[in-house]
Design a protein around this motif. Structure first.
Motif, PDB file in Angstrom:
ATOM      1  N   UNK A 294      84.748  75.707 -38.889  1.00 34.95           N
ATOM      2  CA  UNK A 294      83.639  75.291 -38.034  1.00 34.95           C
ATOM      3  C   UNK A 294      82.884  74.141 -38.690  1.00 34.95           C
ATOM      4  N   UNK A 295      82.312  73.293 -37.841  1.00 36.31           N
ATOM      5  CA  UNK A 295      81.510  72.178 -38.357  1.00 36.31           C
ATOM      6  C   UNK A 295      80.343  72.697 -39.190  1.00 36.31           C
ATOM      7  N   UNK A 296      79.771  73.809 -38.771  1.00 39.77           N
ATOM      8  CA  UNK A 296      78.640  74.378 -39.498  1.00 39.77           C
ATOM      9  C   UNK A 296      79.013  74.674 -40.943  1.00 39.77           C
ATOM     10  N   UNK A 297      80.176  75.267 -41.152  1.00 42.02           N
ATOM     11  CA  UNK A 297      80.619  75.564 -42.514  1.00 42.02           C
ATOM     12  C   UNK A 297      80.975  74.293 -43.268  1.00 42.02           C
ATOM     13  N   UNK A 298      81.758  73.434 -42.654  1.00 40.56           N
ATOM     14  CA  UNK A 298      82.188  72.201 -43.327  1.00 40.56           C
ATOM     15  C   UNK A 298      80.987  71.361 -43.743  1.00 40.56           C
ATOM     16  N   UNK A 299      80.007  71.248 -42.859  1.00 42.11           N
ATOM     17  CA  UNK A 299      78.832  70.419 -43.143  1.00 42.11           C
ATOM     18  C   UNK A 299      77.922  71.018 -44.211  1.00 42.11           C
ATOM     19  N   UNK A 300      78.140  72.277 -44.573  1.00 40.60           N
ATOM     20  CA  UNK A 300      77.337  72.896 -45.629  1.00 40.60           C
ATOM     21  C   UNK A 300      77.815  72.499 -47.022  1.00 40.60           C
ATOM     22  N   UNK A 301      78.986  71.861 -47.107  1.00 43.49           N
ATOM     23  CA  UNK A 301      79.539  71.468 -48.402  1.00 43.49           C
ATOM     24  C   UNK A 301      79.033  70.095 -48.830  1.00 43.49           C
ATOM     25  N   UNK A 302      78.781  69.947 -50.101  1.00 42.79           N
ATOM     26  CA  UNK A 302      78.720  68.639 -50.739  1.00 42.79           C
ATOM     27  C   UNK A 302      80.168  68.140 -50.798  1.00 42.79           C
ATOM     28  N   UNK A 303      80.413  66.915 -50.375  1.00 47.44           N
ATOM     29  CA  UNK A 303      81.797  66.437 -50.331  1.00 47.44           C
ATOM     30  C   UNK A 303      82.387  66.242 -51.726  1.00 47.44           C
ATOM     31  N   UNK A 304      81.568  66.323 -52.775  1.00 44.24           N
ATOM     32  CA  UNK A 304      82.082  66.323 -54.146  1.00 44.24           C
ATOM     33  C   UNK A 304      82.469  67.722 -54.611  1.00 44.24           C
ATOM     34  N   UNK A 305      82.141  68.715 -53.834  1.00 39.97           N
ATOM     35  CA  UNK A 305      82.495  70.091 -54.161  1.00 39.97           C
ATOM     36  C   UNK A 305      84.014  70.211 -54.115  1.00 39.97           C
ATOM     37  N   UNK A 306      84.606  70.656 -55.223  1.00 34.04           N
ATOM     38  CA  UNK A 306      86.062  70.707 -55.295  1.00 34.04           C
ATOM     39  C   UNK A 306      86.666  71.793 -54.416  1.00 34.04           C
ATOM     40  N   UNK A 307      85.867  72.739 -53.952  1.00 30.26           N
ATOM     41  CA  UNK A 307      86.370  73.675 -52.946  1.00 30.26           C
ATOM     42  C   UNK A 307      86.608  72.941 -51.637  1.00 30.26           C
ATOM     43  N   UNK A 308      85.765  71.978 -51.332  1.00 35.96           N
ATOM     44  CA  UNK A 308      85.952  71.117 -50.157  1.00 35.96           C
ATOM     45  C   UNK A 308      87.170  70.226 -50.359  1.00 35.96           C
ATOM     46  N   UNK A 309      87.279  69.641 -51.547  1.00 36.27           N
ATOM     47  CA  UNK A 309      88.360  68.692 -51.842  1.00 36.27           C
ATOM     48  C   UNK A 309      89.719  69.384 -51.881  1.00 36.27           C
ATOM     49  N   UNK A 310      89.785  70.552 -52.565  1.00 37.67           N
ATOM     50  CA  UNK A 310      91.067  71.210 -52.792  1.00 37.67           C
ATOM     51  C   UNK A 310      91.462  72.186 -51.699  1.00 37.67           C
ATOM     52  N   UNK A 311      90.499  72.900 -51.151  1.00 31.56           N
ATOM     53  CA  UNK A 311      90.815  74.021 -50.266  1.00 31.56           C
ATOM     54  C   UNK A 311      90.687  73.702 -48.789  1.00 31.56           C
ATOM     55  N   UNK A 312      90.267  72.485 -48.446  1.00 34.26           N
ATOM     56  CA  UNK A 312      90.229  72.078 -47.044  1.00 34.26           C
ATOM     57  C   UNK A 312      90.935  70.732 -46.903  1.00 34.26           C
ATOM     58  N   UNK A 313      91.497  70.514 -45.722  1.00 31.43           N
ATOM     59  CA  UNK A 313      92.139  69.239 -45.413  1.00 31.43           C
ATOM     60  C   UNK A 313      91.785  68.851 -43.985  1.00 31.43           C
ATOM     61  N   UNK A 314      91.850  67.559 -43.673  1.00 29.14           N
ATOM     62  CA  UNK A 314      91.692  67.181 -42.266  1.00 29.14           C
ATOM     63  C   UNK A 314      92.746  67.892 -41.421  1.00 29.14           C
ATOM     64  N   UNK A 315      92.353  68.368 -40.267  1.00 36.05           N
ATOM     65  CA  UNK A 315      93.307  69.081 -39.410  1.00 36.05           C
ATOM     66  C   UNK A 315      94.508  68.217 -39.061  1.00 36.05           C
ATOM     67  N   UNK A 316      94.318  66.905 -39.068  1.00 40.78           N
ATOM     68  CA  UNK A 316      95.424  65.985 -38.771  1.00 40.78           C
ATOM     69  C   UNK A 316      96.526  66.047 -39.815  1.00 40.78           C
ATOM     70  N   UNK A 317      96.241  66.617 -40.989  1.00 39.07           N
ATOM     71  CA  UNK A 317      97.270  66.768 -42.011  1.00 39.07           C
ATOM     72  C   UNK A 317      98.390  67.683 -41.548  1.00 39.07           C
ATOM     73  N   UNK A 318      98.085  68.575 -40.611  1.00 40.96           N
ATOM     74  CA  UNK A 318      99.062  69.542 -40.121  1.00 40.96           C
ATOM     75  C   UNK A 318      99.711  69.109 -38.809  1.00 40.96           C
ATOM     76  N   UNK A 319      98.997  68.277 -38.065  1.00 37.49           N
ATOM     77  CA  UNK A 319      99.532  67.810 -36.789  1.00 37.49           C
ATOM     78  C   UNK A 319      98.744  66.554 -36.414  1.00 37.49           C
ATOM     79  N   UNK A 320      99.453  65.479 -36.169  1.00 34.88           N
ATOM     80  CA  UNK A 320      98.776  64.213 -35.878  1.00 34.88           C
ATOM     81  C   UNK A 320      97.942  64.276 -34.602  1.00 34.88           C
ATOM     82  N   UNK A 321      98.237  65.272 -33.750  1.00 36.77           N
ATOM     83  CA  UNK A 321      97.460  65.415 -32.525  1.00 36.77           C
ATOM     84  C   UNK A 321      96.155  66.164 -32.750  1.00 36.77           C
ATOM     85  N   UNK A 322      95.999  66.753 -33.937  1.00 39.82           N
ATOM     86  CA  UNK A 322      94.739  67.433 -34.277  1.00 39.82           C
ATOM     87  C   UNK A 322      93.824  66.381 -34.900  1.00 39.82           C
TER      88      UNK A 322
END
Length: 465
Positions: A294-322
């Motif tokens: 959810x945007x609410x969860x994603x937006x709660x992260x500092x983008x330097x947080x390595x949990x954001x960097x390592x454990x999340x990816x743009x949805x487009x990484x799995x399907x270009x239509x996402x």
């Protein structure tokens, strides 16, 4: 011959005695009698059966948001995804007639095994008393985890004023049952959970199990599950006491910066993991796009947080239509599904929450910052501060959500318990296929419905409303 868990572990009964040629001799009709202590050790070595959790419930929480139209189309294109869609919509029925809830089957299969051990190991032969007590303690930790997971999935959140009458789960404590299968109360489940864990912490378990043995209960695991249990009961002094006991035994944290350009460890090498309880090779392992955040969860992260960097990816990484949002993708790092077992970070978060609730906001933030420092690159970390204990509690809960996101049912169970507190009660909305679905605090939909197939074998099993 009596039926052995035919009602809920119908499909799993064959797997219960997996590789049993080395385990038992069947000497009486309908009863397994392992005579020697070592056979109970072999039974608990079956981590294929015991290293399991209830993983599907993560989809129902506010951590998850299916935002892409192509994703919606993919989820509705095949029946294999339908249970996830139904969970996401908080439907009255998740499974169709005749379908099994395989997560539930797995847990009751494991329960069958541990009940054999708990009920019979103390009268086995050719083992010392200490060996028998420790083996029983291991089984009690497994059983406590199973019951705690199931009662929070199918029962109401614990409430001391109502749990004695709130419907809980089918609470088998022996490997054989009568044909009349009924749910007991939420309180009954917690009574067994606490009894098992209190017994286990004094049973001579190894202080820590790690590496290839991380799926075997330790004393740290027993204390950790006691801390989790008391947290869900909102008994914060005892949750704090047991979290500190667990941390006194096992407290190692990993520095995520070490894995930014190196292989992330599997659960066997994860120094933070106290006890492995993973979701196995589920659909979610191979389709992580189901855990789009959810945007609410994603937006709660500092983008330097390595949990954001390592454990999340743009949805487009799995399907270009996402084209929208980010997805929880830790599975892509180590090829393993999500783990619901207790961890060092979970214990630190419980400790911090309990400190904040007790008015020790400064100590709570110190504990949180100790954890967060290991989630940022050196030189990029800025410590969190709180104006008072109430502010500390808000920040601790936000940190708990980030650290435990998308995994183990943590967020779903937290929503249930926090709905008991007006200041944290939350209405959730999910959008799917042009429709909006709303879940009010304390809604009956917080209790997952039982799959219809189980009522064929247990007609007195009361369905959740």
């Amino acid at each position: 011959m009596k039926k052995y868990l035919k009602y809920i572990t119908i499909a799993a009964v064959g797997a219960i005695v997996l590789s049993c040629d080395n385990y038992v001799d069947i000497k009486t009709e309908g009863k397994l009698i392992p005579e020697e202590t070592i056979n109970y050790r072999y039974l608990l070595n079956n981590t294929y059966t015991l290293d399991k959790t209830y993983g599907n419930i993560d989809v129902a929480s506010d951590d998850i948001s299916f935002q892409n139209e192509a994703q919606t189309n993919a989820l509705t294109a095949t029946d294999s995804y339908r249970p996830f869609v139904n969970l996401y919509k908080w439907s009255e029925t998740v499974y169709f007639d005749g379908e099994n809830d395989y997560d539930m089957n797995n847990l009751y299969s494991a329960l069958y095994n541990v009940n054999i051990v708990i009920n019979e190991v103390m009268t086995s032969t050719n083992g010392t008393e200490a060996e028998k007590i420790a083996i029983k303690g291991e089984a009690e930790v497994h059983r406590a985890f199973i019951f705690l997971t199931l009662v929070n999935t199918f029962g109401k959140a614990y409430d001391a004023s109502t749990s004695a009458t709130d419907p809980g789960i089918v609470l088998f404590t022996k490997p054989t049952v009568s044909d009349d299968i009924k749910r007991t109360s939420v309180q009954d489940a917690y009574d067994v959970i606490l009894s098992d864990l209190k017994d286990a912490v004094n049973s001579g378990l190894k202080p820590i199990n790690s590496g290839n043995n991380v799926a075997f209960p330790s004393q740290a695991a027993a204390y950790a599950l006691l801390a989790r249990t008391y947290l869900y009961m909102r008994n914060y002094p005892l949750a704090l006491e047991n979290a500190e006991k667990a941390l006194a035994i096992q407290s190692t944290l990993m520095n995520l910066a070490d894995y930014e350009f190196d292989a992330y460890p599997t659960r066997r090498l994860d120094k933070e993991l106290i006890l492995s309880k993973w979701n196995g090779y589920s659909t979610l392992t191979f389709a992580p796009q189901l855990l789009s955040l959810s945007d609410e969860l994603v937006n709660s992260f500092d983008t330097n947080d390595l949990r954001y960097v390592l454990f999340t990816q743009p949805s487009s990484s799995f399907n270009s239509e996402y084209t929208i949002g980010r997805t929880y993708s830790k599975e892509a790092l180590n090829g393993e599904s999500r783990n619901a077992g207790p961890t060092v970070p979970e214990m630190m978060l419980i400790k911090a929450e309990c400190l904040a609730r007790a008015g020790s906001g400064e100590q709570a933030m110190a504990e949180i910052n100790k954890l967060r420092q290991k989630r940022f690159r050196a030189g990029e970390y800025v410590a969190l501060t709180a104006s008072d204990s109430k502010d500390a509690l808000i920040k601790v809960l936000a940190e708990r959500r980030r650290e435990l996101m998308g995994t183990g049912g943590f967020r779903w169970f937290d929503l249930k318990r926090l709905n008991k507190e007006p200041e944290f009660a939350k209405t959730i909305t999910h959008e799917f296929a042009g429709q909006t679905f709303t879940l009010a605090p304390n809604s009956d939909r917080y209790q997952m419905p039982f799959a219809p197939i189980y009522f064929e074998y247990a007609p007195n099993l009361k369905q959740n409303p």
